[in-house]
Design a protein around this motif. Structure first.
Motif, PDB file in Angstrom:
ATOM      1  N   ASN A   1      59.604 -21.987  66.677  1.00  8.24           N
ATOM      2  CA  ASN A   1      59.089 -21.160  65.605  1.00  8.24           C
ATOM      3  C   ASN A   1      60.156 -21.062  64.514  1.00  8.24           C
ATOM      4  O   ASN A   1      61.307 -20.737  64.792  1.00  8.24           O
ATOM      5  N   PRO A   2      59.824 -21.356  63.269  1.00  9.37           N
ATOM      6  CA  PRO A   2      60.825 -21.301  62.201  1.00  9.37           C
ATOM      7  C   PRO A   2      61.438 -19.912  62.023  1.00  9.37           C
ATOM      8  O   PRO A   2      62.571 -19.778  61.542  1.00  9.37           O
ATOM      9  N   ASP A   3      60.721 -18.876  62.431  1.00  2.91           N
ATOM     10  CA  ASP A   3      61.265 -17.522  62.301  1.00  2.91           C
ATOM     11  C   ASP A   3      62.451 -17.320  63.246  1.00  2.91           C
ATOM     12  O   ASP A   3      63.331 -16.509  62.979  1.00  2.91           O
ATOM     13  N   LEU A   4      62.472 -18.072  64.364  1.00  2.00           N
ATOM     14  CA  LEU A   4      63.547 -17.925  65.334  1.00  2.00           C
ATOM     15  C   LEU A   4      64.761 -18.790  64.984  1.00  2.00           C
ATOM     16  O   LEU A   4      65.808 -18.646  65.608  1.00  2.00           O
ATOM     17  N   GLU A   5      64.636 -19.665  64.014  1.00  2.00           N
ATOM     18  CA  GLU A   5      65.737 -20.565  63.650  1.00  2.00           C
ATOM     19  C   GLU A   5      66.953 -19.774  63.165  1.00  2.00           C
ATOM     20  O   GLU A   5      68.085 -20.153  63.465  1.00  2.00           O
TER      21      GLU A   5
END
Length: 181
Positions: A165-169
């Motif tokens: 998930n890009p939010d977790l990057e």
């Protein structure tokens, strides 16, 4: 890997032959008597080997020991200067030397199969000689194939290859910085 498997199979096949070839050489009568006495069990239900039976008043050991000495000395039972009461005269009367197997077979016939501890090397009792090395060899082969299958399994996919998930990057990059990985 194939070479190791062949080597293990060859060693499993040769082990019984080496064990049989390693049998002590009973050249003298006393050694032969001791060797055979260690393969025969007293039938008085004391669960001891014939030559080690210390059962007080044992009804069988004296007679069995007398028969063993007579058979080892290659005299027919009853041809001894000392006559033993109740001794069966069903032993071969020829003066040719009896082999150890002949003596053990005589005890199997006259005292029962359970009197001889060592199984015969023919007939149904041959299974007792074949089954343990066969089971060991089969167990080794199963172990080899199991380890091989574990070794050939595909490795799990690393977390960097996953589409996270890009939010977790942002959290992942912060964790890398803080742990210096």
């Amino acid at each position: 890997m194939k070479r190791l498997a062949r080597l293990l199979m060859l060693s499993c096949l040769l082990t019984p032959a080496l064990l049989v070839a390693d049998e002590p050489n009973a050249s003298t009568e006393k050694q032969r008597y001791e060797n055979l006495g260690g393969k025969i069990m007293c039938t008085c239900s004391c669960s001891q080997m014939l030559l080690k039976c210390n059962h007080v008043g044992c009804p069988n050991s004296a007679r069995m020991i007398f028969e063993l000495r007579t058979l080892v000395s290659d005299r027919p039972l009853g041809a001894s200067s000392v006559s033993e009461p109740g001794v069966q005269a069903s032993t071969p009367t020829s003066e040719t030397e009896r082999t150890d197997e002949d003596v053990l077979n005589w005890f199997r016939k006259n005292w029962g199969v359970t009197a001889v501890v060592e199984p015969s090397s023919h007939g149904f009792e041959l299974i007792a000689w074949i089954l343990p090395p066969l089971a060991l060899g089969l167990g080794l082969l199963v172990g080899i194939f199991l380890v091989r299958s574990w070794k050939l399994r595909t490795a799990p996919v690393a977390a960097t290859d996953l589409n996270l998930n890009p939010d977790l990057e942002a959290f992942r990059s912060r964790a890398h910085r803080e742990t210096e990985i």
